[in-house]
Scaffold this motif. Structure first.
Motif, PDB file in Angstrom:
ATOM      1  N   THR A   1       0.968  -1.410  -0.054  1.00 47.37           N
ATOM      2  CA  THR A   1       0.022  -0.033   0.098  1.00 47.37           C
ATOM      3  C   THR A   1       0.905   1.378   0.059  1.00 47.37           C
ATOM      4  OG1 THR A   1      -0.262  -0.160   2.582  1.00 47.37           O
ATOM      5  CG2 THR A   1      -1.892  -1.249   1.059  1.00 47.37           C
ATOM      6  N   SER A   2       2.248   1.247   0.297  1.00 44.36           N
ATOM      7  CA  SER A   2       3.190   2.104   0.181  1.00 44.36           C
ATOM      8  C   SER A   2       2.913   3.640   1.091  1.00 44.36           C
ATOM      9  CB  SER A   2       3.269   2.555  -1.227  1.00 44.36           C
ATOM     10  OG  SER A   2       4.541   2.941  -1.676  1.00 44.36           O
ATOM     11  N   PRO A   3       2.767   3.397   2.195  1.00 43.32           N
ATOM     12  CA  PRO A   3       2.889   4.506   2.974  1.00 43.32           C
ATOM     13  C   PRO A   3       4.271   5.075   3.087  1.00 43.32           C
ATOM     14  CG  PRO A   3       2.647   2.825   4.311  1.00 43.32           C
ATOM     15  CD  PRO A   3       2.292   2.383   2.808  1.00 43.32           C
ATOM     16  N   ASN A   4       4.540   6.318   3.331  1.00 44.67           N
ATOM     17  CA  ASN A   4       5.744   6.917   3.338  1.00 44.67           C
ATOM     18  C   ASN A   4       6.413   6.640   4.790  1.00 44.67           C
ATOM     19  OD1 ASN A   4       5.713   7.883   0.549  1.00 44.67           O
ATOM     20  ND2 ASN A   4       5.037   9.790   1.095  1.00 44.67           N
ATOM     21  N   THR A   5       5.645   7.074   6.116  1.00 44.00           N
ATOM     22  CA  THR A   5       6.167   7.085   7.211  1.00 44.00           C
ATOM     23  C   THR A   5       6.897   5.832   7.770  1.00 44.00           C
ATOM     24  OG1 THR A   5       3.819   6.705   8.023  1.00 44.00           O
ATOM     25  CG2 THR A   5       4.588   8.850   7.737  1.00 44.00           C
ATOM     26  N   PRO A   6       6.450   4.593   7.516  1.00 43.43           N
ATOM     27  CA  PRO A   6       7.279   3.551   8.101  1.00 43.43           C
ATOM     28  C   PRO A   6       8.606   3.462   7.335  1.00 43.43           C
ATOM     29  CG  PRO A   6       5.158   2.753   7.219  1.00 43.43           C
ATOM     30  CD  PRO A   6       5.297   4.124   6.673  1.00 43.43           C
ATOM     31  N   PHE A   7       8.924   3.993   6.149  1.00 47.00           N
ATOM     32  CA  PHE A   7      10.182   3.510   5.557  1.00 47.00           C
ATOM     33  C   PHE A   7      11.472   4.389   5.994  1.00 47.00           C
ATOM     34  CE2 PHE A   7       7.179   1.370   3.057  1.00 47.00           C
ATOM     35  CZ  PHE A   7       7.562   0.107   2.873  1.00 47.00           C
ATOM     36  N   ILE A   8      10.882   5.582   6.544  1.00 47.28           N
ATOM     37  CA  ILE A   8      11.978   6.639   6.839  1.00 47.28           C
ATOM     38  C   ILE A   8      12.707   5.929   8.329  1.00 47.28           C
ATOM     39  CG2 ILE A   8      12.437   8.803   7.836  1.00 47.28           C
ATOM     40  CD1 ILE A   8      11.921   8.590   5.006  1.00 47.28           C
ATOM     41  N   PRO A   9      11.971   5.666   9.445  1.00 45.50           N
ATOM     42  CA  PRO A   9      12.610   4.894  10.502  1.00 45.50           C
ATOM     43  C   PRO A   9      13.352   3.774  10.116  1.00 45.50           C
ATOM     44  CG  PRO A   9      10.201   4.788  10.824  1.00 45.50           C
ATOM     45  CD  PRO A   9      10.617   5.701   9.580  1.00 45.50           C
ATOM     46  N   MET A  10      12.676   2.953   9.173  1.00 42.47           N
ATOM     47  CA  MET A  10      13.321   1.619   8.752  1.00 42.47           C
ATOM     48  C   MET A  10      14.757   2.109   8.238  1.00 42.47           C
ATOM     49  SD  MET A  10      11.761  -0.983   5.991  1.00 42.47           S
ATOM     50  CE  MET A  10      10.167  -1.123   6.837  1.00 42.47           C
ATOM     51  N   GLN A  11      14.763   3.166   7.279  1.00 48.07           N
ATOM     52  CA  GLN A  11      16.101   3.455   6.615  1.00 48.07           C
ATOM     53  C   GLN A  11      16.898   4.066   7.874  1.00 48.07           C
ATOM     54  OE1 GLN A  11      16.843   5.671   2.557  1.00 48.07           O
ATOM     55  NE2 GLN A  11      16.348   7.277   4.104  1.00 48.07           N
ATOM     56  N   GLU A  12      16.510   4.937   8.880  1.00 42.76           N
ATOM     57  CA  GLU A  12      17.347   5.307   9.891  1.00 42.76           C
ATOM     58  C   GLU A  12      18.008   4.149  10.622  1.00 42.76           C
ATOM     59  OE1 GLU A  12      14.993   9.195  11.434  1.00 42.76           O
ATOM     60  OE2 GLU A  12      14.584   7.343  12.295  1.00 42.76           O
ATOM     61  N   ALA A  13      17.301   2.951  10.661  1.00 40.30           N
ATOM     62  CA  ALA A  13      17.757   1.741  11.507  1.00 40.30           C
ATOM     63  C   ALA A  13      18.908   1.173  10.732  1.00 40.30           C
ATOM     64  CB  ALA A  13      16.623   0.834  11.765  1.00 40.30           C
ATOM     65  N   VAL A  14      19.019   1.273   9.387  1.00 40.96           N
ATOM     66  CA  VAL A  14      19.861   0.494   8.770  1.00 40.96           C
ATOM     67  C   VAL A  14      21.090   1.397   8.099  1.00 40.96           C
ATOM     68  CG1 VAL A  14      18.606  -1.459   8.096  1.00 40.96           C
ATOM     69  CG2 VAL A  14      18.643   0.344   6.460  1.00 40.96           C
ATOM     70  N   GLY A  15      20.708   2.465   7.946  1.00 40.63           N
ATOM     71  CA  GLY A  15      21.515   3.542   7.332  1.00 40.63           C
ATOM     72  C   GLY A  15      21.293   3.741   6.003  1.00 40.63           C
ATOM     73  N   VAL A  16      21.535   5.105   5.475  1.00 40.89           N
ATOM     74  CA  VAL A  16      21.452   5.446   4.156  1.00 40.89           C
ATOM     75  C   VAL A  16      22.456   4.710   3.225  1.00 40.89           C
ATOM     76  CG1 VAL A  16      21.527   7.240   2.242  1.00 40.89           C
ATOM     77  CG2 VAL A  16      20.349   7.596   4.368  1.00 40.89           C
ATOM     78  N   PRO A  17      23.589   4.440   3.530  1.00 41.85           N
ATOM     79  CA  PRO A  17      24.620   3.818   2.801  1.00 41.85           C
ATOM     80  C   PRO A  17      24.415   2.407   2.848  1.00 41.85           C
ATOM     81  CG  PRO A  17      25.864   5.109   4.337  1.00 41.85           C
ATOM     82  CD  PRO A  17      24.349   5.024   4.761  1.00 41.85           C
ATOM     83  N   ALA A  18      23.551   1.754   3.496  1.00 38.21           N
ATOM     84  CA  ALA A  18      23.184   0.230   3.244  1.00 38.21           C
ATOM     85  C   ALA A  18      22.213   0.212   2.315  1.00 38.21           C
ATOM     86  CB  ALA A  18      22.862  -0.314   4.740  1.00 38.21           C
ATOM     87  N   VAL A  19      21.293   1.202   2.149  1.00 35.77           N
ATOM     88  CA  VAL A  19      20.145   1.162   1.368  1.00 35.77           C
ATOM     89  C   VAL A  19      20.528   1.337  -0.252  1.00 35.77           C
ATOM     90  CG1 VAL A  19      17.830   2.281   0.687  1.00 35.77           C
ATOM     91  CG2 VAL A  19      18.587   1.974   3.181  1.00 35.77           C
TER      92      VAL A  19
END
Length: 711
Positions: A471-489
């Protein structure tokens, strides 16, 4: 006379001829009548051996043919429009015609017709100039080879000038090389070599292409009238052009026919029988195609029209990046069998144009299709609603829309990279995620300003990892990216398939400029995003390649095996031997269990409340598949990528004008002020229109089960 005496006579003739050559060289220096030719004669003597070596080493430029996977030609590359054929593939009529008009004593001399040479030498001596020729076919072969093979047909090339100048030096060089050639080649080989090398006007070289262009036939099927015309054209290709000067051409053709009759080449029943046959043949019309059946050159003029141009262009670029020289491709006579699937191309092109007409103002609809696998990812289609070509008034372009890295983003498709990196970092596909209406990051931001994202539309306060991808909400993916770090993504995006997009392109969508004074341009997009800790990466605003998006999906349904998106099945040289190509090997980029779990997590986008569910339902789609839509924040682009175990594909719609505007969904879509184009609209609809019929008859293969480690 016994054969041994004939052989001795020929040998003596050749010896005398060599003495004559030496004598002329000396005479050119000692006697005033040759004044002006001495220096050139000496130069000829000094360069004969070098030229002979070049003659042996240089191979005539021949056409490279690019075919689809079914061996149907889609395009040709060439420096000279020529195909080499063996002697047995050339009709006897063609051989007889050229011998009759150019050198009727061809079978009797050893490369130089000494009778004619003495006669012409006397005429030139009396005139005090070089006025008459007397060259044999072998000498003409030498001249044309030096001019059009060694010198590439370039009038500015000194070797071309030396091969065509009217001097004693040139004649001596031709004679010396001709004698050498007759030692190494049979008469039939020399005749075939001549017919393969010479120009026939209209940028056509060699008898194969001449037969095809003028008569739509093969050299082995040329009849007397056709052969006589081609033999006539060789004499003066421009003056005797049968399209522009048909009267002169037919007059010269009939002269060749008459010479053939005079030499008894039609019948053994005597002159009257030969003349009677010749008179009948002369009545035949020229029979030349108008327009000529010209062989297309390059990707713009692909023989099957403008549809295959994007694929052809990708093939050429792909080979150049892997060490093939473009000039060699144009000369080498290769047969490049590509992975292009004509049915996939046709269906994808129809779908792209059906949802965005080719004349749509400022809107491109682009699609790439790749076949997944653990040993190869073959590209099956590269299309756009635009045609490939040079006529912008007809909505054509030579920008490689399906394969290059556009300046536009793929939106929420990039959440796939965040999700995969999160699974690798410990997340599970069934775990619950918070879905606040907005989220302000304490990690991201610029110049002290907070970074806040919001959801478009209403969502429950929490949902599973899998539901979030669907369903692609935006808000769950920002903390998810914070957890792993931008370089990992970013690293995950590169590993799964955005190789060029992450590593070779900067944030402006152009290739990295290492020598630029602008430090920002010195960084790839991936480096700039990682070093800048750009939290917006997961929302997919950066430059993207549609082909690479398709390959990402192919990697996921291939158990995490990345392979280069290859357009090549095989390459063979002019002799039919396989040519190796240095392609990157396939590599495991993520754990197979992770890839399978991601495939399951992405399998709900086309069902229930998934963002592509309406497009899938309208197409009657019921197969299991992975899928993800994406839309950029200002609606200037939208995308969809999806795959089954059989085929992977991606679609992207974006503004292709000089000043792109937001896009509004409609039939057809238009540029507008506010914008409302989503990945579930045109991109998903295009994908399903093409992919539904392509999957007909294929087994309904399920996606692999998720690995418990990631569940």
């Amino acid at each position: 006379m016994p054969a041994v005496f004939l052989a001795r006579a020929k040998g003596l003739s050749k010896l005398l001829g060599l003495c004559l050559i030496a004598g002329v060289l000396v005479a050119a220096v000692l006697f005033p009548v040759a004044a002006g030719f001495g220096a050139l004669s000496n130069q000829a003597a000094e360069t004969v051996n070098n030229t002979s070596a070049e003659f042996e080493e240089r191979i005539p430029a021949t056409i490279t043919t690019i075919t689809d996977r079914e061996d149907t030609p889609i395009a040709h590359l060439y420096h000279q429009n020529r195909v080499i054929v063996p002697s047995e593939a050339i009709s006897e009529q063609m051989k007889a015609a050229i011998v009759a008009v150019e050198d009727h004593r061809f079978e009797d001399h050893d490369g130089v017709d000494w009778q004619a040479t003495f006669r012409v030498a006397l005429q030139n001596q009396m005139a005090g100039d070089v006025q008459a020729g007397g060259s044999t076919l072998t000498q003409q072969y030498v001249k044309n080879y030096l001019a059009f093979v060694v010198a590439d047909g370039d009038p500015e090339n000194p070797e071309y000038q030396a091969a065509t100048e009217t001097t004693i030096a040139r004649k001596l060089r031709e004679a010396r090389i001709a004698l050498d050639i007759e030692d190494r080649m049979t008469k039939d080989e020399i005749l075939a070599g001549y017919l393969n090398v010479v120009p026939y006007g209209n940028e056509i070289y060699g008898v194969h292409q001449a037969a095809d262009a003028y008569f739509d036939t093969t050299p082995g099927e040329l009849n007397v009238a056709q052969s006589a015309l081609l033999a006539a054209i060789v004499n003066q290709p421009s003056t005797l052009n049968p399209i522009r000067r048909p009267e002169q051409a037919i007059e010269r053709r009939n002269l060749v026919i008459q010479l053939m009759a005079d030499q008894g080449r039609f019948s053994e029943d005597g002159p009257e029988a030969n003349q009677e046959i010749a008179d009948e043949i002369k009545k035949e019309p020229l029979g030349v195609l108008n327009p000529l059946n010209q062989t297309s050159h390059g990707c713009v003029a692909a023989r099957t029209g403008t549809v295959n141009g994007f694929f052809c262009s990708y093939v050429v670029s792909y080979l150049q990046e892997r060490g093939f020289d473009l000039d060699d491709l144009k000369r080498g006579g290769y047969t490049i069998k590509t992975s292009l699937d004509p049915r996939a191309m046709e269906l994808a092109k129809q779908a792209a144009e059906n949802h965005v007409p080719k004349n749509a103002d400022g809107i491109a609809n682009v699609m790439a299709i790749v076949e997944p696998g653990t040993e190869a990812h073959k590209v099956r289609a590269l299309v756009a609603n635009r045609d490939y070509g040079l006529d912008s008034d007809q909505f054509q372009t030579t920008i490689d829309l399906p394969s290059y890295v556009t300046t536009f983003g793929a939106g929420s498709i990039y959440k796939v990279f965040t999700a995969a990196a999160a699974l690798e970092g410990g997340y599970k596909i069934n775990q619950s995620l918070d879905v606040p209406e907005s989220y302000t990051s304490s990690v991201y931001g610029a110049n002290g300003a907070p970074y806040t994202v919001r959801n478009a539309g209403g969502y429950p306060e929490s949902m599973s990892f899998t539901e979030a991808l669907a369903t692609s909400p935006n808000t769950p993916f920002i903390p998810m990216q914070e957890a792993v770090g931008v370089p990992a993504v970013v690293d995950m995006a590169s590993r799964l398939g955005l190789r060029r997009g992450m590593n070779e392109v900067n944030l402006s969508g152009t290739a990295i400029q290492p020598d630029s004074s602008d430090g920002r341009l010195n960084k790839s997009q991936g480096d700039a995003v990682s070093q800048g800790n750009q939290g917006s990466f997961t929302l997919g605003a950066g430059p993207t390649s549609v082909l690479e998006l398709a390959n990402v999906s192919a990697t996921l349904v291939s158990g995490g095996m990345w392979c280069p998106p290859s357009p090549i099945e095989e390459i063979r040289d002019r002799n039919g031997d396989l040519v190796p190509i240095d392609e990157e090997p396939c590599e495991r980029v993520v754990d197979e269990g992770l890839a399978n779990s991601m495939a399951q997590a992405m399998s709900h986008d086309t069902t229930g409340s998934g963002t592509a569910a309406n497009a899938a339902s309208a197409a009657g789609w019921s197969r299991p598949m992975v899928g993800k839509t994406g839309t950029t924040q200002n609606y200037v682009s939208a995308a969809f990528t999806g795959a089954t175990p059989h085929l992977a594909g991606a679609n992207m719609v974006f503004g292709d004008s000089s000043r792109p505007l937001p896009l509004c969904n409609g039939t057809p879509p238009v540029q507008c002020g506010g914008g409302n184009m989503y990945g579930g609209h045109v991109p998903a609809r295009t994908w399903f229109q093409a992919m539904t019929p392509l999957h007909e008859g294929l087994p309904d293969t399920p996606l692999p089960a998720a690995d418990p480690r990631y569940s």
